[in-house]
Scaffold this motif. Sequence first.
Motif, PDB file in Angstrom:
ATOM      1  N   ASP A   1       0.813  -1.214   0.000  1.00 33.39           N
ATOM      2  CA  ASP A   1       0.000   0.000   0.000  1.00 33.39           C
ATOM      3  C   ASP A   1       0.846   1.264   0.000  1.00 33.39           C
ATOM      4  N   ASN A   2       2.111   1.111   0.373  1.00 36.72           N
ATOM      5  CA  ASN A   2       2.997   2.274   0.448  1.00 36.72           C
ATOM      6  C   ASN A   2       3.517   2.593  -0.945  1.00 36.72           C
ATOM      7  N   ILE A   3       3.199   3.769  -1.477  1.00 38.75           N
ATOM      8  CA  ILE A   3       3.561   4.161  -2.841  1.00 38.75           C
ATOM      9  C   ILE A   3       5.065   4.110  -3.080  1.00 38.75           C
ATOM     10  N   LYS A   4       5.829   4.313  -2.025  1.00 40.97           N
ATOM     11  CA  LYS A   4       7.292   4.320  -2.140  1.00 40.97           C
ATOM     12  C   LYS A   4       7.838   2.968  -2.567  1.00 40.97           C
ATOM     13  N   TYR A   5       7.101   1.891  -2.208  1.00 39.84           N
ATOM     14  CA  TYR A   5       7.610   0.545  -2.469  1.00 39.84           C
ATOM     15  C   TYR A   5       6.931  -0.133  -3.663  1.00 39.84           C
ATOM     16  N   LYS A   6       6.015   0.562  -4.331  1.00 39.88           N
ATOM     17  CA  LYS A   6       5.270  -0.111  -5.378  1.00 39.88           C
ATOM     18  C   LYS A   6       6.128  -0.422  -6.604  1.00 39.88           C
ATOM     19  N   GLU A   7       7.129   0.386  -6.863  1.00 42.04           N
ATOM     20  CA  GLU A   7       7.989   0.157  -8.020  1.00 42.04           C
ATOM     21  C   GLU A   7       9.304  -0.468  -7.573  1.00 42.04           C
ATOM     22  N   ASN A   8       9.770  -1.403  -8.392  1.00 44.26           N
ATOM     23  CA  ASN A   8      11.074  -2.042  -8.161  1.00 44.26           C
ATOM     24  C   ASN A   8      11.171  -2.785  -6.826  1.00 44.26           C
ATOM     25  N   ALA A   9      10.062  -3.256  -6.333  1.00 42.23           N
ATOM     26  CA  ALA A   9      10.087  -4.030  -5.085  1.00 42.23           C
ATOM     27  C   ALA A   9       9.816  -5.494  -5.405  1.00 42.23           C
ATOM     28  N   LYS A  10      10.705  -6.362  -4.929  1.00 45.91           N
ATOM     29  CA  LYS A  10      10.574  -7.798  -5.172  1.00 45.91           C
ATOM     30  C   LYS A  10      10.665  -8.541  -3.841  1.00 45.91           C
ATOM     31  N   PHE A  11       9.951  -9.667  -3.775  1.00 43.60           N
ATOM     32  CA  PHE A  11       9.980 -10.488  -2.566  1.00 43.60           C
ATOM     33  C   PHE A  11      10.630 -11.834  -2.878  1.00 43.60           C
ATOM     34  N   LEU A  12      11.537 -12.264  -2.008  1.00 39.67           N
ATOM     35  CA  LEU A  12      12.227 -13.537  -2.172  1.00 39.67           C
ATOM     36  C   LEU A  12      12.055 -14.408  -0.934  1.00 39.67           C
ATOM     37  N   ARG A  13      11.844 -15.686  -1.140  1.00 39.23           N
ATOM     38  CA  ARG A  13      11.855 -16.663  -0.045  1.00 39.23           C
ATOM     39  C   ARG A  13      13.194 -17.396  -0.097  1.00 39.23           C
ATOM     40  N   LEU A  14      13.939 -17.372   1.000  1.00 37.02           N
ATOM     41  CA  LEU A  14      15.233 -18.040   1.096  1.00 37.02           C
ATOM     42  C   LEU A  14      15.130 -19.189   2.094  1.00 37.02           C
ATOM     43  N   LYS A  15      15.862 -20.279   1.801  1.00 35.12           N
ATOM     44  CA  LYS A  15      15.915 -21.401   2.732  1.00 35.12           C
ATOM     45  C   LYS A  15      17.373 -21.808   2.914  1.00 35.12           C
ATOM     46  N   PHE A  16      17.838 -21.703   4.148  1.00 40.96           N
ATOM     47  CA  PHE A  16      19.202 -22.081   4.507  1.00 40.96           C
ATOM     48  C   PHE A  16      19.152 -23.432   5.219  1.00 40.96           C
ATOM     49  N   ILE A  17      19.930 -24.410   4.742  1.00 43.69           N
ATOM     50  CA  ILE A  17      19.938 -25.737   5.352  1.00 43.69           C
ATOM     51  C   ILE A  17      21.367 -26.122   5.714  1.00 43.69           C
ATOM     52  N   GLY A  18      21.548 -26.602   6.956  1.00 36.13           N
ATOM     53  CA  GLY A  18      22.875 -27.062   7.377  1.00 36.13           C
ATOM     54  C   GLY A  18      23.894 -25.928   7.442  1.00 36.13           C
TER      55      GLY A  18
END
Length: 342
Positions: free
Chosen positions: A259-276
Amino acid sequence: MIVLKDVYKTFEQNGERIEALKGVNIKVDKGDIYGVIGFSGAGKSTLLRTVNFLEKPTSGTVIVNGKNMKKLNKKQLIDTRKQIGMIFQHFNLLNSKTIFDNIAIPLVLNHLPKDEISKRVYELLNFVNLESKAKSYPDELSGGQKQRVSIARSLATNPNILLCDEATSALDPQTTESILELLKRINEEYGVTILLITHQMNVIRKICNKVAVMEKGRIIEKGKVIDVFGNPKNQVTKKFLDSIVNDQIPDSILKLFKDNIKYKENAKFLRLKFIGDSVLVPMISRITKMFDVEVSVLNASVTELQNIPIINMIIEIRCESDLFEKISDYIRGQNIFVEEVV
């Protein structure tokens, strides 16, 4: 120890043909604590009961301790079953008999001398920490104590295989923990191979080294616990993992960002999984310095599978698409699982 090859089991019920098992293949090696997990109706109990031939498969092969169960005569089948202990969800104790007598049942049926029976029963009572309950009756015990009696009885004939039918599903979380620790001791100290069925992911996480995931009579994923749940392929497997790992962005946080206009452009979400060992990589620090980007951590959780740490993290990165791909590729190169969250 236990091999199921192309096992099918079909029931006839009210004129309807029900396929409980559909081409099941699993192999349980000596020393394993092998878990079979699935939702209600997946076929877990039927699978378990085919191992000791309480349910005879419609087709396929069941091999236990090197013996083809289908080829055994009645006496050979009885002798083989003596090597297979079984623990039930609801204990299956006789309320009219004392705890001593309940544990002694398999030994009495084997016509052992009274002094040998007494010695073995008290050894088992000591092992499950119920020495003081020998003369008590099941109705005087808690659920956890009843299950310990059931476990002691299953060990009476010194089996090398133990089958567990939802052994903790009727117990509270604290008691479940103690029963799982007991099963682990049985595996380690007595060298007993354990095959258990459950719908509780915590049971798999706590003591199993291998797992098979069942759905509608089929095995949909199987292997080492860390491999299957470290990177689940099937939606059912992911649902079970979700019960112990929170790797979703809370709706309130996601809404705040979107909803924040500042983040609407060029914002990406990543899920990371670290194992061991990858949990030691300071990834957030690295990518902010190497790629000169800002990173927000939206969610993070830590869990363990077979004493191997797993960190799940969701981050938000603000950058151009081409740089985002470079960042994703760099993270993958550090043996860290990456996927974009839409």
